[in-house]
Design a protein around this motif. Structure first.
Motif, PDB file in Angstrom:
ATOM      1  N   LEU A  67     164.871  87.087  42.367  1.00  0.00           N
ATOM      2  CA  LEU A  67     163.683  86.354  41.943  1.00  0.00           C
ATOM      3  C   LEU A  67     163.845  84.895  42.331  1.00  0.00           C
ATOM      4  N   LYS A  68     162.826  84.321  42.951  1.00  0.00           N
ATOM      5  CA  LYS A  68     162.862  82.928  43.352  1.00  0.00           C
ATOM      6  C   LYS A  68     162.652  82.027  42.134  1.00  0.00           C
ATOM      7  N   ALA A  69     163.240  80.834  42.185  1.00  0.00           N
ATOM      8  CA  ALA A  69     163.036  79.857  41.125  1.00  0.00           C
ATOM      9  C   ALA A  69     161.570  79.457  41.084  1.00  0.00           C
ATOM     10  N   THR A  70     161.067  79.179  39.885  1.00  0.00           N
ATOM     11  CA  THR A  70     159.638  78.899  39.729  1.00  0.00           C
ATOM     12  C   THR A  70     159.330  77.445  39.425  1.00  0.00           C
ATOM     13  N   ARG A 104     167.991  78.537  43.560  1.00  0.00           N
ATOM     14  CA  ARG A 104     167.822  79.781  44.323  1.00  0.00           C
ATOM     15  C   ARG A 104     167.400  80.946  43.433  1.00  0.00           C
ATOM     16  N   GLY A 105     167.068  80.668  42.185  1.00  0.00           N
ATOM     17  CA  GLY A 105     166.507  81.696  41.335  1.00  0.00           C
ATOM     18  C   GLY A 105     167.541  82.536  40.615  1.00  0.00           C
ATOM     19  N   MET A 106     167.295  83.845  40.563  1.00  0.00           N
ATOM     20  CA  MET A 106     168.154  84.774  39.837  1.00  0.00           C
ATOM     21  C   MET A 106     168.334  86.058  40.633  1.00  0.00           C
ATOM     22  N   THR A 107     169.470  86.721  40.385  1.00  0.00           N
ATOM     23  CA  THR A 107     169.722  88.027  40.991  1.00  0.00           C
ATOM     24  C   THR A 107     170.172  88.991  39.907  1.00  0.00           C
TER      25      THR A 107
END
Length: 316
Positions: A252-255, A238-241
């Motif tokens: 930010l969404k996972a890449t 789920r990315g980062m906050t």
């Protein structure tokens, strides 16, 4: 997005738990007659710098000039770890040898590309007073000659509140990034940025961080103990906050297109952050670059470094 040449030559001091990662690869073709377990026919054995040592290696592969401060034993594993670090041009002058402590050593057994079991050799006891004092003195002295600091806390007995306080004070206005393991984040008071994953966030706050709003609430609850520092929650797929005092949260969404192995991904994140902040890049941009670096790291097998050229390609 960002000029990665700014990262080149920036000096970053990495402080934390040094580890040797060993990978034993082979094939399983039969079951043991002694017990109902597979028999691994070993085809190869490799060693890599792990833990805080992997963070330092990543600083170097991204173009920075890394130094490592920690503790290694005077055993064979310690010799191998030193060799791996020197081969990556990591400065070891702030590292202390402890005759009474084994080098943290993790052996991963890999059968046909799949990890079967991990074997850990380590001591989690706090450092002796003499070793702790020597390490602290070397860290404080080294901080004067570096542009940023990364505290890589794996909860193996090296990082203490007193060591953190001494290093953060010595850093002054220089960026300090912390990869945490302890529940009490007040130990990192004064750091620029602390980067818990979801499990670490929940353990530190007691808040079940299942929704975005839960993550934000939990992250904000930690800000007071950091005295002005920011929190970056790494959330896997789920990315980062990013949670900064008096600002709106940044998601930010996972890449990663394909996740092969998450080993060392957190090390890649903090090494990229520390190096970017050392170069004077804004916090938000540094986080975006670290997010891309994490996507590269998890697409590789084992404890792997991310290189500046790889990052340059994905940033465009």
């Amino acid at each position: 997005m960002v000029d990665l040449t700014k990262l080149s030559g920036r000096r970053v001091l990495v402080i934390g738990d040094l580890m040797l990662d060993e990978f034993v690869d082979g094939d399983v073709l039969r079951i043991s007659p002694e017990a109902p377990v597979p028999v691994l026919e070993v085809r190869g054995r490799t060693y890599r710098a792990g833990g805080a040592a992997n963070t330092a290696t990543n600083v170097g592969s991204l173009g920075g000039r890394p130094s490592i401060a920690g503790v290694v034993g005077t055993d064979r594993e310690g010799e191998i770890l030193r060799r791996e670090l020197l081969a990556s041009d990591v400065d070891l002058s702030a590292t202390v040898a402890d005759t009474a402590r084994p080098t943290t050593h993790k052996t991963r057994i890999i059968a046909r590309g799949q990890q079967v079991v991990r074997i850990d050799h380590e001591s989690r006891e706090p450092l002796s007073e003499s070793v702790r004092e020597e390490l602290t003195a070397r860290c404080v002295q080294a901080m004067a000659h570096h542009d940023a600091c990364i505290i890589s806390d794996y909860n193996k007995g090296v990082i203490s509140p007193a060591l953190c306080a001494a290093v953060i004070q010595a850093a002054g206005n220089k960026p300090v990034v912390v990869d945490p393991k302890r529940r009490d984040f007040s130990a990192y008071r004064g750091a620029t940025l602390v980067t818990p994953n979801l499990n670490e966030l929940e353990a530190a706050t007691g808040i079940a961080a299942t929704r975005d709003e839960d993550v934000i609430a939990a992250g904000r609850s930690l800000l007071a103990s950091l005295a002005g520092g920011a929190v970056l929650v790494t959330r896997g797929a789920r990315g980062m906050t990013l949670i900064v005092p008096e600002r709106e949260p940044l998601h930010l969404k996972a890449t990663a297109r394909e996740v092969f192995d998450v080993t060392g991904a957190g090390d890649t994140v903090v090494s990229t952050l520390g190096l970017a902040l050392a170069a004077g890049i804004s916090l938000e941009t540094a986080v975006a670059v670290a997010n891309e670096a994490a996507g590269i790291a998890v697409s590789k097998r084992g404890t792997a470094a991310v290189f500046a050229e790889e990052l340059r390609k994905v940033l465009g």
